[in-house]
Design an enzyme around this catalytic site. Structure first.
Site, PDB file in Angstrom:
ATOM      1  N   THR A 108      31.132   7.716  16.226  1.00 52.61           N
ATOM      2  CA  THR A 108      30.580   7.519  14.893  1.00 52.61           C
ATOM      3  C   THR A 108      31.712   7.424  13.875  1.00 52.61           C
ATOM      4  O   THR A 108      32.700   8.139  13.986  1.00 52.61           O
ATOM      5  CB  THR A 108      29.664   8.704  14.531  1.00 52.61           C
ATOM      6  N   GLY A 111      36.381   7.801  16.867  1.00 57.80           N
ATOM      7  CA  GLY A 111      37.364   7.871  15.799  1.00 57.80           C
ATOM      8  C   GLY A 111      37.848   9.291  15.563  1.00 57.80           C
ATOM      9  O   GLY A 111      37.472  10.226  16.269  1.00 57.80           O
ATOM     10  N   ASP A 140      39.156  11.971  12.070  1.00 58.69           N
ATOM     11  CA  ASP A 140      39.381  12.154  10.638  1.00 58.69           C
ATOM     12  C   ASP A 140      40.812  12.590  10.353  1.00 58.69           C
ATOM     13  O   ASP A 140      41.369  12.259   9.308  1.00 58.69           O
ATOM     14  CB  ASP A 140      38.390  13.182  10.084  1.00 58.69           C
ATOM     15  N   GLU A 154      29.147  14.140  19.403  1.00 57.16           N
ATOM     16  CA  GLU A 154      30.412  13.544  19.842  1.00 57.16           C
ATOM     17  C   GLU A 154      31.096  14.406  20.900  1.00 57.16           C
ATOM     18  O   GLU A 154      31.634  13.894  21.881  1.00 57.16           O
ATOM     19  CB  GLU A 154      31.325  13.338  18.634  1.00 57.16           C
ATOM     20  N   GLY A 193      34.012  14.845  12.663  1.00 60.27           N
ATOM     21  CA  GLY A 193      32.839  15.410  12.014  1.00 60.27           C
ATOM     22  C   GLY A 193      32.688  15.022  10.562  1.00 60.27           C
ATOM     23  O   GLY A 193      31.812  15.532   9.862  1.00 60.27           O
TER      24      GLY A 193
END
Length: 246
Positions: free
Chosen positions: A41, A102, A104, A123, A115
């Site tokens: 996501t 992905g 962060d 995930e 998250g």
């Protein structure tokens, strides 16, 4: 002019060119016909989804099955015509060949924070059900330490909102309940839980913090993913990419 899902690649921002380069490279190098593939996501994982769908429609990925990590990813996969399944389906049997997701924040060790899209529980479930976990990110996500710039998301059961907050405060951890945009009230995850965003004043041991935070009653999942990824594709603003491996 090249277009993917109606978007012109030539007109992307420098950051989006990096995201596109990372997502495309991971799919082109790793996704094979007949795979059971988990898709993550977020804004970089989106490019991996679009590239997977493009290759699937062209006939390159016959027999591919896809498991989505969130409602948002599920909707995009459906829109792009990918063959969606769940981990519980007999064809998947709770085992994936590969997950592409992905990050962060990402360190050269491949420890990362996930998250930002409030999907870290799903995930991590996909990650731990997979033989291989691959990260895609643009170069702006690379950091020397986790949790000092981008918050670490903590998924918390609503009944434990205040008790978890008090425990975090007692431990000296700065925590803030995440509020949504476009809706009134706090962010509610796909699982019906709240998100606390945690910031630390000093570098952390990701393995230790993941373990300690998950031991708090009411905490459902932590957005720390240490020692899980085998490889990361780092996209650059000029459309090139680097590969890091652990």
């Amino acid at each position: 002019m090249i277009k993917i899902a109606g978007m012109s690649i030539e007109t992307l921002s420098p950051q989006d060119r990096g995201k596109q380069a990372a997502g495309f490279a991971a799919v082109d190098q790793l996704v094979q016909p007949g795979m059971k593939l988990g898709l993550g996501t977020g804004s970089t994982a989106k490019w991996a989804i679009l590239r997977t769908a493009e290759r699937f429609r062209s006939g390159e990925l016959e027999g591919l099955l896809v498991v989505a990590s969130s409602f948002d990813t599920e909707i995009l996969c459906q829109k792009e015509g990918l063959p969606l399944r769940t981990l519980q389906d007999a064809q998947i049997d709770a085992e994936l060949d590969l997950v592409i997701d992905g990050a962060d924040e990402l360190m050269t060790s491949l420890d990362c924070i996930k998250g930002g899209g409030a999907a870290q529980l799903q995930e991590k479930i996909l990650c731990d059900a997979s033989k291989d976990f691959i990260l895609v990110a643009d170069e702006s996500k690379v950091v020397p330490h986790l949790g000092t710039r981008f918050p670490i998301p903590l998924e918390v059961h609503p009944l434990a909102r205040l008790s978890v907050l008090k425990t975090l405060k007692h431990r000296g951890i700065q925590a803030q309940l995440r509020y949504g945009t476009g809706k009134a009230g706090p962010v509610v995850t796909d699982n019906g839980n709240f998100i606390f965003d945690l910031l630390f004043s000093a570098p952390i041991d990701a393995v230790q913090q993941e373990t300690e935070l998950k031991m708090i009653t009411g905490v459902v999942e932590v957005g720390l993913f240490p020692r899980r990824a085998r490889r990361a594709y780092i996209g650059k603003s000029d459309g090139s990419f680097l590969i890091w491996e652990r």
